[in-house]
Design a protein around this motif. Structure first.
Motif, PDB file in Angstrom:
ATOM      1  N   GLY A 315      17.609 -38.084   4.209  1.00 15.79           N
ATOM      2  CA  GLY A 315      17.221 -39.435   4.574  1.00 15.79           C
ATOM      3  C   GLY A 315      15.741 -39.542   4.865  1.00 15.79           C
ATOM      4  O   GLY A 315      14.949 -38.639   4.588  1.00 15.79           O
ATOM      5  N   VAL A 316      15.356 -40.656   5.466  1.00 16.14           N
ATOM      6  CA  VAL A 316      13.969 -40.911   5.829  1.00 16.14           C
ATOM      7  C   VAL A 316      13.621 -40.227   7.148  1.00 16.14           C
ATOM      8  O   VAL A 316      12.536 -39.689   7.317  1.00 16.14           O
ATOM      9  CB  VAL A 316      13.707 -42.429   5.930  1.00 16.14           C
ATOM     10  CG1 VAL A 316      12.313 -42.704   6.486  1.00 16.14           C
ATOM     11  CG2 VAL A 316      13.884 -43.086   4.572  1.00 16.14           C
ATOM     12  N   ASN A 342      20.378 -48.620  11.899  1.00 14.76           N
ATOM     13  CA  ASN A 342      20.197 -47.386  11.140  1.00 14.76           C
ATOM     14  C   ASN A 342      21.497 -46.977  10.444  1.00 14.76           C
ATOM     15  O   ASN A 342      22.541 -46.873  11.091  1.00 14.76           O
ATOM     16  CB  ASN A 342      19.745 -46.258  12.067  1.00 14.76           C
ATOM     17  CG  ASN A 342      18.314 -46.422  12.513  1.00 14.76           C
ATOM     18  OD1 ASN A 342      17.391 -46.181  11.760  1.00 14.76           O
ATOM     19  ND2 ASN A 342      18.131 -46.868  13.757  1.00 14.76           N
ATOM     20  N   GLU A 345      23.044 -41.250   6.580  1.00 14.49           N
ATOM     21  CA  GLU A 345      23.246 -40.740   5.225  1.00 14.49           C
ATOM     22  C   GLU A 345      23.782 -39.309   5.203  1.00 14.49           C
ATOM     23  O   GLU A 345      24.328 -38.867   4.200  1.00 14.49           O
ATOM     24  CB  GLU A 345      21.935 -40.807   4.445  1.00 14.49           C
ATOM     25  CG  GLU A 345      21.464 -42.231   4.180  1.00 14.49           C
ATOM     26  CD  GLU A 345      20.442 -42.289   3.063  1.00 14.49           C
ATOM     27  OE1 GLU A 345      19.897 -41.232   2.700  1.00 14.49           O
ATOM     28  OE2 GLU A 345      20.211 -43.393   2.546  1.00 14.49           O
ATOM     29  N   THR A 362      19.031 -40.475   8.707  1.00 17.27           N
ATOM     30  CA  THR A 362      19.156 -41.931   8.583  1.00 17.27           C
ATOM     31  C   THR A 362      18.371 -42.446   7.386  1.00 17.27           C
ATOM     32  O   THR A 362      17.392 -41.827   6.946  1.00 17.27           O
ATOM     33  CB  THR A 362      18.662 -42.628   9.857  1.00 17.27           C
ATOM     34  OG1 THR A 362      17.272 -42.332  10.041  1.00 17.27           O
ATOM     35  CG2 THR A 362      19.443 -42.149  11.069  1.00 17.27           C
ATOM     36  N   ALA A 363      18.792 -43.620   6.889  1.00 20.76           N
ATOM     37  CA  ALA A 363      18.190 -44.192   5.688  1.00 20.76           C
ATOM     38  C   ALA A 363      16.837 -44.823   5.967  1.00 20.76           C
ATOM     39  O   ALA A 363      16.067 -45.072   5.035  1.00 20.76           O
ATOM     40  CB  ALA A 363      19.135 -45.233   5.081  1.00 20.76           C
ATOM     41  N   ASN A 364      16.545 -45.085   7.234  1.00 20.53           N
ATOM     42  CA  ASN A 364      15.269 -45.682   7.591  1.00 20.53           C
ATOM     43  C   ASN A 364      14.733 -45.058   8.876  1.00 20.53           C
ATOM     44  O   ASN A 364      15.418 -44.254   9.508  1.00 20.53           O
ATOM     45  CB  ASN A 364      15.397 -47.201   7.735  1.00 20.53           C
ATOM     46  CG  ASN A 364      16.587 -47.593   8.600  1.00 20.53           C
ATOM     47  OD1 ASN A 364      17.720 -47.240   8.304  1.00 20.53           O
ATOM     48  ND2 ASN A 364      16.309 -48.318   9.664  1.00 20.53           N
ATOM     49  N   ALA A 365      13.520 -45.441   9.241  1.00 18.88           N
ATOM     50  CA  ALA A 365      12.886 -44.871  10.426  1.00 18.88           C
ATOM     51  C   ALA A 365      13.669 -45.211  11.688  1.00 18.88           C
ATOM     52  O   ALA A 365      14.313 -46.268  11.771  1.00 18.88           O
ATOM     53  CB  ALA A 365      11.453 -45.366  10.540  1.00 18.88           C
ATOM     54  N   ASP A 367      13.375 -46.065  15.569  1.00 19.80           N
ATOM     55  CA  ASP A 367      12.351 -46.478  16.536  1.00 19.80           C
ATOM     56  C   ASP A 367      12.650 -45.957  17.931  1.00 19.80           C
ATOM     57  O   ASP A 367      13.712 -45.385  18.200  1.00 19.80           O
ATOM     58  CB  ASP A 367      12.197 -48.001  16.545  1.00 19.80           C
ATOM     59  CG  ASP A 367      13.487 -48.720  16.899  1.00 19.80           C
ATOM     60  OD1 ASP A 367      14.322 -48.142  17.634  1.00 19.80           O
ATOM     61  OD2 ASP A 367      13.664 -49.878  16.462  1.00 19.80           O
TER      62      ASP A 367
END
Length: 386
Positions: A315-316, A342, A345, A362-365, A367
């Motif tokens: 993932g990211v 989030n 993945e 995870t597919a995105n950052a 926070d």
């Protein structure tokens, strides 16, 4: 840039495995990790920045394991990295215990100054140092880990009959053992048949004093005992009495304690088991690689406090969580990530007694609010995002 604190001199071969993204020093106010050999850390104040400790060696009695686990500091060791060095010293011990080489060398020194008479004096006096050959004798190996296996296999090559005991023998280790090594189910079977016994187990409450008056009574008369693992595996007073009673022919150990030094029938080496340049290089390299993989990827290999967990990145961002091994923990972590938008993945989780370690890609950052939400879960010890 990662900061690595070294508490002992660490082999350059090991440090080179870290790469350019690491600042290595023997003084660091906010280290991400510690590389240590024998220095005691029990009185050391653990900084909040500290994520991991890697011991360049197998034993970790110089590290406060409970304190580290409670603070979410992963402790690594390097099993097997010094195995060959220790194996060679154990074989040396076997030979020294049989052939009275040490006594013979010391006696030969006393002949200095006798000129041409030395040869005759040697022939006349050498009979006092007669000792048995290893070939055809039985060696009992207690503990068939990385070192025990190498010792057992080497003893087979020397023509010895070998019996081994290890109730926790892994499948991987079992595949490495010579077919000529007989695996027995009890220690009593080792004691009953062995002319030589070598101990290769970690020091735990269950193994402390495993060689004692009771176990010695079950051994063959004239047995020779090797201890290159830990001093407290053997009750020294019981061994000394058994030597006096001619029950034990020789005790060889790599651990000097005041009560055994200079005693007849005892050979002490000054903790030389891993004292080879090859061993120091191997241990340092393995420790550095463990630290690097954990700091950069969150993977855990050869931890003595937490389960081994490794996963290729998918993932990211990667969320690494050290937490208590309690019900619904994993679902709670996933829920917090989901609530912050989030998508997971990839995921890996393993437990070890009271503690667990989870990796979530995870597919995105991820926070700061999501991190704080996970930290707020009862039982979470440490959260890190890579």
């Amino acid at each position: 840039m990662y900061n690595i604190l070294t508490l002992n001199k660490i082999s350059p071969v090991g440090l080179s495995a870290l790469g350019d993204n690491y600042n290595v020093a023997d003084e660091a106010s906010a280290p991400d990790a510690v590389l240590v050999r024998s220095a005691s850390m029990h009185e050391m104040e653990m900084p909040e920045s500290l994520l991991a400790i890697a011991r360049a060696g197998a034993g970790v009695n110089n590290i406060p394991l409970d304190k580290c686990t409670e603070k979410g500091i992963v402790v690594f060791n390097t099993p097997g990295a010094n195995a060959n060095a220790v194996k060679e010293l154990v074989l040396t011990g076997l030979l020294l215990s049989s052939r009275k080489v040490v006594d013979g060398i010391e006696w030969a020194k006393t002949l200095k100054g006798n000129g041409d008479a030395v040869g005759k004096m040697v022939e006349k006096g050498k009979g006092q140092f007669v000792g048995p050959e290893l070939k055809g004798k039985t060696l009992g190996v207690i503990g068939l880990g990385a070192i025990g296996i190498l010792v057992a296999n080497a003893a087979v090559s020397l023509g010895m009959d070998v019996v081994g005991y290890d109730p926790f023998l892994s499948v991987d280790h079992a595949l490495l053992i010579s077919r000529k090594v007989k695996h027995v189910e009890t220690l009593d079977e080792i004691y009953a048949v062995s002319d030589y016994i070598t101990v290769h187990v970690p020091l735990t409450p269950d193994t402390k004093g495993v060689i004692n008056s009771d176990s010695i009574a079950k051994m063959k008369d004239g047995v020779r005992i090797m201890n290159f693992s830990r001093a407290d595996l053997v009750v020294s007073a019981d061994v000394l009495k058994a030597i006096s009673d001619k029950k034990i022919a020789c005790y060889v150990t790599d651990f000097a304690t005041d009560d055994i030094l200079g005693e007849e029938g005892v050979i002490v080496t000054p903790h030389l088991g891993a004292s080879t340049p090859e061993s120091e290089d191997n241990c340092a390299k393995m420790a550095a690689e463990e630290i690097k993989d954990f700091l950069e990827n969150g993977n855990i290999t050869n931890s003595v406090t937490l389960p081994n967990v490794s996963m290729a990145k998918s993932g990211v961002a990667r969320v690494c969580v050290i937490h208590k091994n309690i019900p619904n923990m994993l679902s709670s972590i996933c829920s917090k990530l989901s609530e912050s938008g989030n998508n997971i993945e990839g995921m890996a989780n393993q437990s070890r007694k009271d503690y667990s370690y989870s990796i979530l890609d995870t597919a995105n950052a991820v926070d700061a609010s999501a991190v704080e939400a996970i930290k707020s879960i009862d039982g979470v010890i440490r959260v890190r995002v890579i």
